[in-house]
Design an enzyme around this catalytic site. Structure first.
Site, mmCIF file in Angstrom:
data_model
loop_
_atom_site.group_PDB
_atom_site.id
_atom_site.type_symbol
_atom_site.label_atom_id
_atom_site.label_comp_id
_atom_site.label_asym_id
_atom_site.label_seq_id
_atom_site.Cartn_x
_atom_site.Cartn_y
_atom_site.Cartn_z
ATOM 1 N N SER B 120 -42.649 14.824 39.185
ATOM 2 C CA SER B 120 -42.723 13.998 37.513
ATOM 3 C C SER B 120 -41.503 13.342 37.113
ATOM 4 O O SER B 120 -41.453 12.383 36.409
ATOM 5 C CB SER B 120 -43.484 14.739 36.783
ATOM 6 O OG SER B 120 -42.782 15.841 36.216
ATOM 7 N N LYS B 158 -40.672 16.850 30.609
ATOM 8 C CA LYS B 158 -40.508 15.263 30.360
ATOM 9 C C LYS B 158 -39.414 15.007 29.587
ATOM 10 O O LYS B 158 -38.943 15.782 28.704
ATOM 11 C CB LYS B 158 -41.848 15.023 29.759
ATOM 12 C CG LYS B 158 -43.118 14.961 30.690
ATOM 13 C CD LYS B 158 -43.131 14.182 31.603
ATOM 14 C CE LYS B 158 -44.426 14.253 32.689
ATOM 15 N NZ LYS B 158 -44.807 15.350 33.215
#
Lengths: 200, 200
Positions: B120, B158
Site C-alpha cells: 500500500s 498511511k
DNA sequence: CCCTTATGTTCTATGTGTGTTCTATTATAG
DNA sequence: CTATAATAGAACACACATAGAACATAAGGG
C-alpha cells in the site's frame, strides 16, 4: 569488556576524552594532576593503570605524553564511503564517517555504506538519500543489484544481467533505459545487501 | 527466578530504575537510605541482597557504588512488535523479538519496529517485508506517514491528512484510493521515522 | 658524550568512604 | 501467638583514593 569504572576513573576518562578532542598531544601526568586537582602523580598513575587494565587507555610504556585513549571501534558500525549517483564516480566524503548498521542488514563479508543520489532505482524502492549497504565482492549473480564501475571511472547502482559477451545494467526507472556494455568495461564493486532510510 | 518481591523491595527496585536512567553512577547505600527515608544502611543492605538473590541486581562484592540493576538490554535494539498490513490488526509476533536499529533511524522518544506486509505504500519506497521504525506518539503533522488504528481494531500504514471534521489516509499506490474517516474513528499509534530493508 | 631536566614508574603509608555483618526491636499479617 | 518483613544501630572490613618520596627512563643541549 566495559567493566565498571570507579568514580575517579570515570572522571579521568571523561577528561581525557574532552582533552583529546581539543589538543593534539596527550597531557603529561603532571598536567593531568593539575587539571584534576591532585598533587601526586603517583596516585594518578595508579588510576591510569586501572584504565589501561580496563582496556580503555593504551599502555604507556615509559613514553612521554603516553596517555592515549583507545578508540574502541563499534562493531556495529560500517564506513560511509560517499555518494553514489548514476554515471558519476563515487563522491567521497571528506572526513571518514561511519554509521551503525544492524547485523540483519549486513553479511559476514566486508561491507560498506553509500548514500544514494538520484532516482535510477526508484521503482525498486531505493530513493534519493537512502543509505545502502554494499557487500564488497567482484562477482554477482544475475538479478542482483550491484555497484558497477564503468570504464574504470563512473560508478552506478543497477540491477545486473550478465550474458555471454555483454553485460546489461537495468535501472528501476521507466524513464531510463538499460545500458549495455562489454564485460571488460564493467567491474563489479559490490552487491546490495541492505538499505536504510531516515524520515525525520 | 522472579520470585515475588516485597513491597519495600519493589520500591527499591523502582527507585534504582529511575536513578539509573538519570545518573551515571549507581548510588551509595547511604544515598539510597537518604532517598528512601531509611536511617540504617544495614537494613537496606539486607533488602538489596534479596534483590540480588532474585536476580534483579548485580552482586556487589564489596564494590563501592556497586548497586547496579542487571540489564542485558542492547541499547541499539528496539522491540519488533509484529506485522502491519493495511486493514488488519497488527499481528503480534509470538516470542518477544528485537532488532538493532541505528541511532540515525530512530528518535529520542520511544520507538518500536514493525514489519510491512503488502504494497500500500510501494510508491513511497516502502515494500513488502521492509522493517519500519515507528516513533510512539498520538499526534502527527499532515504529510507524515503514520500507523493509524481504525475503529479501534484495524491498523494501517498511511500518509495522513487531517482536515476539520475528517481524516484522510493516503496510500502510496495508484491502485488504491484514499480513505476518509471522522476524526474519532482514527487514533494515531505512531509516526514513521525510519525504514530498513534486507536484500540477501 | 655526559649532564640536566622533564616525565613516567614504583613503593610505602595513611585516611576515609562505603559495603558487610551482626544483634535487637518493632510492625504486620495469618 | 507465630512467622515474616522491616528497621535501627553498632562494629567491622575492605575498596578507593591520596600524598610523598625515591627511582627509572626519555629527550635535548652543551
Amino acid at each position: 569488556m566495559n567493566r565498571s569504572l570507579t568514580r575517579r576513573q570515570q572522571e579521568i576518562y571523561d577528561f581525557l576524552s574532552q582533552h583529546g578532542s581539543e589538543f593534539e598531544h596527550p597531557p603529561t601526568l603532571d598536567e593531568l594532576c593539575n587539571a584534576l586537582g591532585l598533587s601526586s602523580k603517583g596516585s594518578l598513575h595508579k588510576q591510569i593503570q586501572a584504565l589501561v587494565d580496563a582496556g580503555l587507555v593504551e599502555p604507556m610504556n615509559n613514553q612521554r605524553r603516553g596517555v592515549r585513549l583507545i578508540q574502541e571501534e563499534d562493531h556495529t558500525a560500517l564506513p560511509v564511503l560517499g555518494y553514489i549517483a548514476a554515471g558519476h564516480p563515487i563522491e567521497a566524503i571528506e572526513q571518514r564517517e561511519t554509521i551503525q548498521v544492524p547485523e540483519l542488514l549486513r553479511t559476514a563479508r566486508p561491507c560498506y555504506v553509500l548514500q544514494v543520489r538520484g532516482d535510477s532505482m526508484i521503482e525498486d524502492g531505493i530513493l534519493d538519500g537512502d543509505h545502502i549497504v554494499i557487500e564488497q565482492r567482484e562477482q554477482a549473480r544475475n538479478g542482483e543489484i550491484v555497484v558497477a564501475l564503468i570504464d574504470g571511472s563512473d560508478a552506478t547502482l543497477k540491477r545486473i544481467e550478465q550474458r555471454p559477451g555483454e553485460v546489461i545494467l537495468h535501472p528501476a526507472n521507466s524513464q531510463m533505459s538499460p545500458m549495455r556494455f562489454s564485460p571488460d568495461q564493467v567491474s563489479i564493486q559490490g552487491v546490495l545487501v541492505g538499505q536504510m532510510r531516515v524520515y525525520h
